[in-house]
Scaffold this motif. Structure first.
Motif, PDB file in Angstrom:
ATOM      1  N   VAL A  30       0.820  -1.225   0.000  1.00 10.66           N
ATOM      2  CA  VAL A  30       0.000   0.000   0.000  1.00 10.66           C
ATOM      3  C   VAL A  30       0.845   1.263   0.000  1.00 10.66           C
ATOM      4  O   VAL A  30       0.315   2.370  -0.022  1.00 10.66           O
ATOM      5  CB  VAL A  30      -0.999   0.078   1.185  1.00 10.66           C
ATOM      6  N   GLN A  31       2.162   1.112   0.041  1.00 12.88           N
ATOM      7  CA  GLN A  31       2.996   2.309   0.021  1.00 12.88           C
ATOM      8  C   GLN A  31       3.617   2.575  -1.336  1.00 12.88           C
ATOM      9  O   GLN A  31       4.227   3.601  -1.557  1.00 12.88           O
ATOM     10  CB  GLN A  31       4.104   2.202   1.064  1.00 12.88           C
ATOM     11  N   GLY A  89       3.018   3.644  -4.714  1.00 11.71           N
ATOM     12  CA  GLY A  89       2.122   4.248  -5.698  1.00 11.71           C
ATOM     13  C   GLY A  89       0.796   4.750  -5.163  1.00 11.71           C
ATOM     14  O   GLY A  89       0.132   5.526  -5.816  1.00 11.71           O
ATOM     15  N   LEU A  90       0.411   4.287  -3.985  1.00 16.54           N
ATOM     16  CA  LEU A  90      -0.904   4.678  -3.457  1.00 16.54           C
ATOM     17  C   LEU A  90      -0.793   5.956  -2.624  1.00 16.54           C
ATOM     18  O   LEU A  90      -0.099   5.972  -1.615  1.00 16.54           O
ATOM     19  CB  LEU A  90      -1.463   3.545  -2.599  1.00 16.54           C
ATOM     20  N   PRO A  91      -1.474   7.026  -3.050  1.00 12.96           N
ATOM     21  CA  PRO A  91      -1.433   8.245  -2.236  1.00 12.96           C
ATOM     22  C   PRO A  91      -2.038   7.992  -0.847  1.00 12.96           C
ATOM     23  O   PRO A  91      -2.980   7.229  -0.717  1.00 12.96           O
ATOM     24  CB  PRO A  91      -2.309   9.230  -3.016  1.00 12.96           C
ATOM     25  N   ILE A  92      -1.488   8.663   0.143  1.00 13.60           N
ATOM     26  CA  ILE A  92      -1.914   8.416   1.520  1.00 13.60           C
ATOM     27  C   ILE A  92      -3.398   8.743   1.717  1.00 13.60           C
ATOM     28  O   ILE A  92      -4.093   8.078   2.490  1.00 13.60           O
ATOM     29  CB  ILE A  92      -1.001   9.180   2.519  1.00 13.60           C
ATOM     30  N   GLN A  93      -3.911   9.733   0.984  1.00 15.87           N
ATOM     31  CA  GLN A  93      -5.335  10.068   1.116  1.00 15.87           C
ATOM     32  C   GLN A  93      -6.220   8.892   0.684  1.00 15.87           C
ATOM     33  O   GLN A  93      -7.274   8.662   1.269  1.00 15.87           O
ATOM     34  CB  GLN A  93      -5.707  11.305   0.282  1.00 15.87           C
ATOM     35  N   LEU A 106      -5.324   5.755   0.837  1.00 11.62           N
ATOM     36  CA  LEU A 106      -5.196   4.734   1.877  1.00 11.62           C
ATOM     37  C   LEU A 106      -6.163   5.048   3.021  1.00 11.62           C
ATOM     38  O   LEU A 106      -6.860   4.175   3.535  1.00 11.62           O
ATOM     39  CB  LEU A 106      -3.756   4.676   2.407  1.00 11.62           C
ATOM     40  N   MET A 107      -6.213   6.305   3.414  1.00 11.02           N
ATOM     41  CA  MET A 107      -7.084   6.701   4.523  1.00 11.02           C
ATOM     42  C   MET A 107      -8.554   6.532   4.174  1.00 11.02           C
ATOM     43  O   MET A 107      -9.361   6.141   4.994  1.00 11.02           O
ATOM     44  CB  MET A 107      -6.817   8.167   4.892  1.00 11.02           C
ATOM     45  N   GLU A 139       2.592  13.702   2.931  1.00 13.95           N
ATOM     46  CA  GLU A 139       2.583  12.265   2.669  1.00 13.95           C
ATOM     47  C   GLU A 139       3.043  11.544   3.935  1.00 13.95           C
ATOM     48  O   GLU A 139       3.458  12.178   4.904  1.00 13.95           O
ATOM     49  CB  GLU A 139       3.482  11.893   1.477  1.00 13.95           C
ATOM     50  N   SER A 158       8.266   6.613  -4.902  1.00 15.34           N
ATOM     51  CA  SER A 158       6.836   6.597  -5.217  1.00 15.34           C
ATOM     52  C   SER A 158       6.096   7.725  -4.492  1.00 15.34           C
ATOM     53  O   SER A 158       5.244   8.405  -5.065  1.00 15.34           O
ATOM     54  CB  SER A 158       6.281   5.207  -4.881  1.00 15.34           C
ATOM     55  N   GLN A 200       4.222  11.030  -6.076  1.00 18.34           N
ATOM     56  CA  GLN A 200       2.829  11.358  -5.728  1.00 18.34           C
ATOM     57  C   GLN A 200       2.634  12.831  -5.395  1.00 18.34           C
ATOM     58  O   GLN A 200       1.615  13.423  -5.738  1.00 18.34           O
ATOM     59  CB  GLN A 200       2.352  10.536  -4.511  1.00 18.34           C
TER      60      GLN A 200
END
Lengths: 299, 124
Positions: A160-161, A163-167, A169-170, B100, B113, B117
């Motif tokens: 999940v880290q 390429g996936l933006p943290i937003q 993920l949340m 981030e 990555s 982003q």
């Protein structure tokens, strides 16, 4: 591995999946098939090879093919294709399909699901704009194991880290112990099916967009051409094809044309019409008509 | 060259981060805790801050809250990089103005990555 054993696996894999194994990759056979031999309770890889030679068990062959396919993927892999999807493809199709209000997407060789789920998240983000629209995301792969993983949609912290933006993920994941579970609202947007790219494609129906990224690289030229030709019949005439960064149609098929400005994006070559254009000067040739849709500026 | 301030109380982590960041063509500065980072930012605002959470003297979250109050304190991109890997920490960090969030352990791929982003570097 002995040469004769290597040849056995090489032809088996080619015949069943189109995968091309070159001698410099024979170490992959050893490292990936030894666990299969163990799973099937053979004393060694050699023992499995012997058995396979005598009685080619289809279930065992399926396991072997699955073990040899590569499942490397990540959310929003390579970023650009997803930008192209959002900024270039979607606006065009939203206009062209405004009566039908349905768009069908095929993720060919979807691996553990990150690609179709990335598309689903993009569409979810645009929910307000897409009210009344139906998006069908069909994701296929040759491996049942990997499809099970994709359907489960449970990912590691590492996955999940990348390429996936943290937003995202949340918003779209729940933390369950050590893993991250994609929420049903996204999971339910993707339909999975086991599919071998060598098999007839008509049962999948026709699509507006096909993502076929980083899979053709494993096939030889003839198989690539065959797959792309058959894909072109599944793709609507004004549809879009996305290939991986290292892949091309050039010299492989004339059914598709690259967009010169967007790497990885292809449209179908439009059939040449016999009747000469009546409008005279200023009209483009029929083979480039798809480029005049306003999507690609050719001035 | 753009500067990335690495804030971590572990020398090993700072060293690993420095190697990755220099490969990505960032000039790398180091701070051992939030207080040192705060003092650094008072003299020069870096473009990026890679920020640990748990540190002596001043924690990462405390530093971030202070940073965002400083003049031009909204300009650095802040990427948390911490072993705190639960949703409540992530939410708190983002609320405090992080851009981030990286859950340790990290590697080149993850940093790259995340930097892509938030538009710090381009996909090659």
């Amino acid at each position: 591995m002995k040469i004769s054993d290597f040849e056995l696996y090489k032809s088996l894999l080619y015949e069943k999946s189109g995968l091309v194994i070159t001698p410099d990759k024979s170490y992959l056979l050893d490292s990936r098939l030894t666990p299969i031999a163990k799973k099937w309770n053979f004393a060694s890889l050699e023992a499995m090879t012997l058995q396979l030679r005598a009685i080619p068990d289809n279930k065992l062959i399926k396991d072997i093919v699955e073990a040899m396919t590569t499942n490397e993927t990540s959310f929003f892999r390579d970023t650009k294709p997803f930008q192209i999807f959002q900024e270039t493809i979607l606006p065009v199709l939203l206009e062209k399909r405004k009566i039908k209000k349905t768009i069908r997407i095929w993720c060919a060789a979807c691996s553990s699901g990150q690609e179709p789920y990335s598309l689903a998240m993009i569409l979810k983000e645009k929910e307000a704009l897409l009210k009344g629209w139906r998006f069908e995301i069909m994701a296929t792969d040759i491996s049942d194991d990997i499809l099970d993983q994709a359907k489960r949609a449970s990912y590691t912290q590492f996955e999940v880290q990348r390429g996936l933006p943290i937003q995202y993920l949340m918003k779209y994941f729940m933390q369950i112990g050590e893993t991250w579970q994609l929420k049903d609202e996204i999971r339910n947007m993707v339909r999975y099916s086991n599919f071998n790219l060598l098999d007839p494609m008509s049962r999948l129906g026709s699509f507006d967009i096909i993502f076929c990224r980083n899979v053709l690289i494993y096939f030889d030229e003839k198989t690539k051409g065959d797959i792309l030709n058959r894909m072109s019949t599944q793709l609507e005439n004004d549809g879009f094809l996305l290939l991986g960064g290292a892949e091309t149609v050039l010299g492989i098929t004339d059914k598709f044309q690259p967009n010169p400005e967007k790497r990885g994006l292809y449209v179908k070559t439009q059939p040449k019409t016999d009747t000469p254009s009546a409008t005279g000067s200023g009209s483009s040739t029929s083979s480039t008509s798809s480029f005049t849709s306003g999507l690609f500026k050719r001035t | 060259m753009r500067t990335c301030l690495v804030v971590d109380d572990s020398r090993v982590v700072r060293k690993v981060a420095r190697r990755i960041l220099e490969d990505l063509h960032f000039n790398c500065e180091e701070a051992e805790d939030g207080q040192q980072a705060y003092e650094y930012c008072a003299t020069a605002m870096p473009e990026v801050i890679l920020l640990d959470w748990n540190m002596p003297v001043m924690s990462g979250i405390e530093f971030l809250e202070k940073l965002r109050q400083m003049p031009s304190g909204d300009s650095p991109r802040v990427v948390f990089c911490t072993t705190e890997n639960d949703m409540s920490h992530i939410q708190r960090a983002m609320m405090a103005g992080a851009n981030e969030y990286i859950m340790k352990p990290f590697d080149t791929d993850i940093i790259k990555s995340k930097f892509i982003q938030i538009g710090l570097i381009d996909e090659e």
